[in-house]
Motif scaffolding. Structure first.
Motif, PDB file in Angstrom:
ATOM      1  N   GLU A  42      38.270  35.278  55.427  1.00  0.00           N
ATOM      2  CA  GLU A  42      38.895  34.601  54.281  1.00  0.00           C
ATOM      3  C   GLU A  42      38.821  35.441  53.004  1.00  0.00           C
ATOM      4  O   GLU A  42      39.370  35.049  51.980  1.00  0.00           O
ATOM      5  N   ILE A  43      38.148  36.566  53.080  1.00  0.00           N
ATOM      6  CA  ILE A  43      37.940  37.414  51.909  1.00  0.00           C
ATOM      7  C   ILE A  43      38.883  38.612  52.016  1.00  0.00           C
ATOM      8  O   ILE A  43      38.774  39.404  52.949  1.00  0.00           O
ATOM      9  N   PRO A  44      39.827  38.738  51.096  1.00  0.00           N
ATOM     10  CA  PRO A  44      40.769  39.864  51.162  1.00  0.00           C
ATOM     11  C   PRO A  44      40.042  41.209  51.129  1.00  0.00           C
ATOM     12  O   PRO A  44      39.089  41.399  50.368  1.00  0.00           O
ATOM     13  N   SER A  45      40.499  42.126  51.946  1.00  0.00           N
ATOM     14  CA  SER A  45      39.886  43.454  52.023  1.00  0.00           C
ATOM     15  C   SER A  45      39.828  44.144  50.669  1.00  0.00           C
ATOM     16  O   SER A  45      38.851  44.812  50.345  1.00  0.00           O
ATOM     17  N   SER A  46      40.870  43.967  49.876  1.00  0.00           N
ATOM     18  CA  SER A  46      40.942  44.646  48.576  1.00  0.00           C
ATOM     19  C   SER A  46      39.879  44.163  47.597  1.00  0.00           C
ATOM     20  O   SER A  46      39.557  44.868  46.640  1.00  0.00           O
ATOM     21  N   THR A  47      39.331  42.982  47.803  1.00  0.00           N
ATOM     22  CA  THR A  47      38.316  42.473  46.867  1.00  0.00           C
ATOM     23  C   THR A  47      36.896  42.793  47.313  1.00  0.00           C
ATOM     24  O   THR A  47      35.964  42.664  46.518  1.00  0.00           O
ATOM     25  N   LYS A  48      36.709  43.216  48.544  1.00  0.00           N
ATOM     26  CA  LYS A  48      35.339  43.430  49.044  1.00  0.00           C
ATOM     27  C   LYS A  48      34.580  44.481  48.257  1.00  0.00           C
ATOM     28  O   LYS A  48      33.425  44.270  47.891  1.00  0.00           O
ATOM     29  N   ILE A  49      35.204  45.612  47.954  1.00  0.00           N
ATOM     30  CA  ILE A  49      34.509  46.640  47.189  1.00  0.00           C
ATOM     31  C   ILE A  49      34.292  46.181  45.749  1.00  0.00           C
ATOM     32  O   ILE A  49      33.294  46.523  45.122  1.00  0.00           O
ATOM     33  N   VAL A  50      35.194  45.381  45.228  1.00  0.00           N
ATOM     34  CA  VAL A  50      35.035  44.846  43.869  1.00  0.00           C
ATOM     35  C   VAL A  50      33.827  43.918  43.819  1.00  0.00           C
ATOM     36  O   VAL A  50      33.001  43.998  42.905  1.00  0.00           O
ATOM     37  N   ILE A  51      33.703  43.049  44.810  1.00  0.00           N
ATOM     38  CA  ILE A  51      32.544  42.148  44.893  1.00  0.00           C
ATOM     39  C   ILE A  51      31.255  42.959  44.972  1.00  0.00           C
ATOM     40  O   ILE A  51      30.277  42.672  44.277  1.00  0.00           O
ATOM     41  N   TYR A  52      31.268  44.002  45.795  1.00  0.00           N
ATOM     42  CA  TYR A  52      30.084  44.856  45.916  1.00  0.00           C
ATOM     43  C   TYR A  52      29.729  45.491  44.573  1.00  0.00           C
ATOM     44  O   TYR A  52      28.574  45.493  44.158  1.00  0.00           O
ATOM     45  N   MET A  76      31.978  31.726  46.943  1.00  0.00           N
ATOM     46  CA  MET A  76      32.424  30.402  47.387  1.00  0.00           C
ATOM     47  C   MET A  76      33.945  30.268  47.344  1.00  0.00           C
ATOM     48  O   MET A  76      34.608  30.891  46.527  1.00  0.00           O
ATOM     49  N   LYS A  77      34.435  29.395  48.207  1.00  0.00           N
ATOM     50  CA  LYS A  77      35.835  29.004  48.166  1.00  0.00           C
ATOM     51  C   LYS A  77      35.949  27.886  47.137  1.00  0.00           C
ATOM     52  O   LYS A  77      35.127  26.981  47.099  1.00  0.00           O
ATOM     53  N   ARG A  78      36.956  27.970  46.303  1.00  0.00           N
ATOM     54  CA  ARG A  78      37.216  26.955  45.295  1.00  0.00           C
ATOM     55  C   ARG A  78      38.664  26.515  45.416  1.00  0.00           C
ATOM     56  O   ARG A  78      39.488  27.214  46.004  1.00  0.00           O
ATOM     57  N   ASP A  79      38.992  25.378  44.801  1.00  0.00           N
ATOM     58  CA  ASP A  79      40.376  24.896  44.822  1.00  0.00           C
ATOM     59  C   ASP A  79      41.325  25.970  44.301  1.00  0.00           C
ATOM     60  O   ASP A  79      42.422  26.132  44.798  1.00  0.00           O
ATOM     61  N   HIS A  80      40.865  26.678  43.307  1.00  0.00           N
ATOM     62  CA  HIS A  80      41.697  27.691  42.669  1.00  0.00           C
ATOM     63  C   HIS A  80      41.622  29.045  43.370  1.00  0.00           C
ATOM     64  O   HIS A  80      42.241  29.994  42.935  1.00  0.00           O
ATOM     65  N   GLY A  81      40.845  29.170  44.434  1.00  0.00           N
ATOM     66  CA  GLY A  81      40.753  30.428  45.168  1.00  0.00           C
ATOM     67  C   GLY A  81      39.327  30.765  45.559  1.00  0.00           C
ATOM     68  O   GLY A  81      38.624  29.950  46.154  1.00  0.00           O
ATOM     69  N   MET A  82      38.883  31.954  45.203  1.00  0.00           N
ATOM     70  CA  MET A  82      37.565  32.455  45.589  1.00  0.00           C
ATOM     71  C   MET A  82      36.796  32.806  44.320  1.00  0.00           C
ATOM     72  O   MET A  82      37.351  33.358  43.370  1.00  0.00           O
ATOM     73  N   GLU A  83      35.503  32.479  44.322  1.00  0.00           N
ATOM     74  CA  GLU A  83      34.665  32.726  43.148  1.00  0.00           C
ATOM     75  C   GLU A  83      33.381  33.427  43.570  1.00  0.00           C
ATOM     76  O   GLU A  83      32.706  32.989  44.502  1.00  0.00           O
ATOM     77  N   PHE A  84      33.041  34.509  42.865  1.00  0.00           N
ATOM     78  CA  PHE A  84      31.788  35.226  43.068  1.00  0.00           C
ATOM     79  C   PHE A  84      30.988  35.102  41.792  1.00  0.00           C
ATOM     80  O   PHE A  84      31.467  35.470  40.709  1.00  0.00           O
ATOM     81  N   THR A  85      29.773  34.557  41.907  1.00  0.00           N
ATOM     82  CA  THR A  85      28.956  34.279  40.729  1.00  0.00           C
ATOM     83  C   THR A  85      27.544  34.818  40.932  1.00  0.00           C
ATOM     84  O   THR A  85      26.962  34.644  42.004  1.00  0.00           O
ATOM     85  N   ILE A  86      27.025  35.449  39.899  1.00  0.00           N
ATOM     86  CA  ILE A  86      25.616  35.845  39.871  1.00  0.00           C
ATOM     87  C   ILE A  86      25.036  35.242  38.600  1.00  0.00           C
ATOM     88  O   ILE A  86      25.545  35.463  37.501  1.00  0.00           O
ATOM     89  N   GLU A  87      23.969  34.461  38.787  1.00  0.00           N
ATOM     90  CA  GLU A  87      23.375  33.738  37.665  1.00  0.00           C
ATOM     91  C   GLU A  87      21.872  33.987  37.641  1.00  0.00           C
ATOM     92  O   GLU A  87      21.200  33.863  38.663  1.00  0.00           O
ATOM     93  N   ASP A  88      21.364  34.355  36.471  1.00  0.00           N
ATOM     94  CA  ASP A  88      19.914  34.501  36.323  1.00  0.00           C
ATOM     95  C   ASP A  88      19.415  33.538  35.260  1.00  0.00           C
ATOM     96  O   ASP A  88      20.180  33.064  34.432  1.00  0.00           O
ATOM     97  N   ILE A  89      18.141  33.258  35.346  1.00  0.00           N
ATOM     98  CA  ILE A  89      17.505  32.400  34.353  1.00  0.00           C
ATOM     99  C   ILE A  89      16.552  33.296  33.560  1.00  0.00           C
ATOM    100  O   ILE A  89      15.363  33.078  33.513  1.00  0.00           O
ATOM    101  N   GLY A  90      17.145  34.320  32.969  1.00  0.00           N
ATOM    102  CA  GLY A  90      16.372  35.294  32.219  1.00  0.00           C
ATOM    103  C   GLY A  90      16.469  35.059  30.731  1.00  0.00           C
ATOM    104  O   GLY A  90      16.772  33.955  30.271  1.00  0.00           O
ATOM    105  N   ILE A  91      16.249  36.132  29.974  1.00  0.00           N
ATOM    106  CA  ILE A  91      16.200  36.006  28.518  1.00  0.00           C
ATOM    107  C   ILE A  91      17.584  35.878  27.883  1.00  0.00           C
ATOM    108  O   ILE A  91      17.701  35.474  26.741  1.00  0.00           O
ATOM    109  N   GLY A  92      18.631  36.233  28.631  1.00  0.00           N
ATOM    110  CA  GLY A  92      19.984  36.127  28.105  1.00  0.00           C
ATOM    111  C   GLY A  92      20.232  37.079  26.944  1.00  0.00           C
ATOM    112  O   GLY A  92      19.353  37.846  26.544  1.00  0.00           O
TER     113      GLY A  92
END
Length: 142
Positions: A42-52, A76-92
């Motif tokens: 479900e993940i387009p080949s062209s986005t795999k290196i971008v995600i990495y 994750m799959k979303r209604d609007h497509g695909m979403e890649f998220t990285i979230e930390d609970i750091g100092i911001g």
């Protein structure tokens, strides 16, 4: 590290898993929670290196600057497509201030992955505030 063999051999899901395990080994004070809601096909080949690249740059910044002990990595799959998220609970940080001061975490690495995301048809955003952690999000339409 520019193009890991595991990406071609096993796919992006296995690459995310591998990279996160390696990151935890090299940063013993940080644990990563991984979540994926997509099948490899479900993940387009062209986005795999971008995600990495997003993962590589963002986790590098987490290790250097965030002082976080926990990070969430989600593809994750979303209604609007695909979403890649990285979230930390750091100092911001204040993204506008960091860009104005040309701070390291707002430097060429993040600008590069923003450009890569947009060239692959997606959108890229960083949400952060001092004391509130940081979320890096890339979204590709369905």
């Amino acid at each position: 590290d520019l193009w890991p063999y595991v990406l071609d051999d096993l796919g992006i899901l296995a690459t995310i898993d591998w990279y996160c395990r390696e990151f935890e080994k090299n940063h013993p004070g940080i644990t990563i929670e991984r979540q994926d809601g997509l099948a490899e096909n479900e993940i387009p080949s062209s986005t795999k290196i971008v995600i990495y690249r997003i993962m590589q740059e963002t986790l590098s910044n987490v290790g250097k600057y965030s002082r976080a002990s926990h990070v969430s990595v989600r593809l994750m799959k979303r209604d609007h497509g695909m979403e890649f998220t990285i979230e930390d609970i750091g100092i911001g940080f204040d993204p506008e201030e960091a860009i104005a001061k040309r701070a390291p975490w707002a430097g060429l690495g993040l600008l590069s992955i923003k450009a890569r995301t947009e060239l692959s048809g997606g959108s890229f955003a960083i949400e952060s505030a001092k004391g509130k952690g940081t979320t890096v999000r890339a979204v590709w339409p369905a």
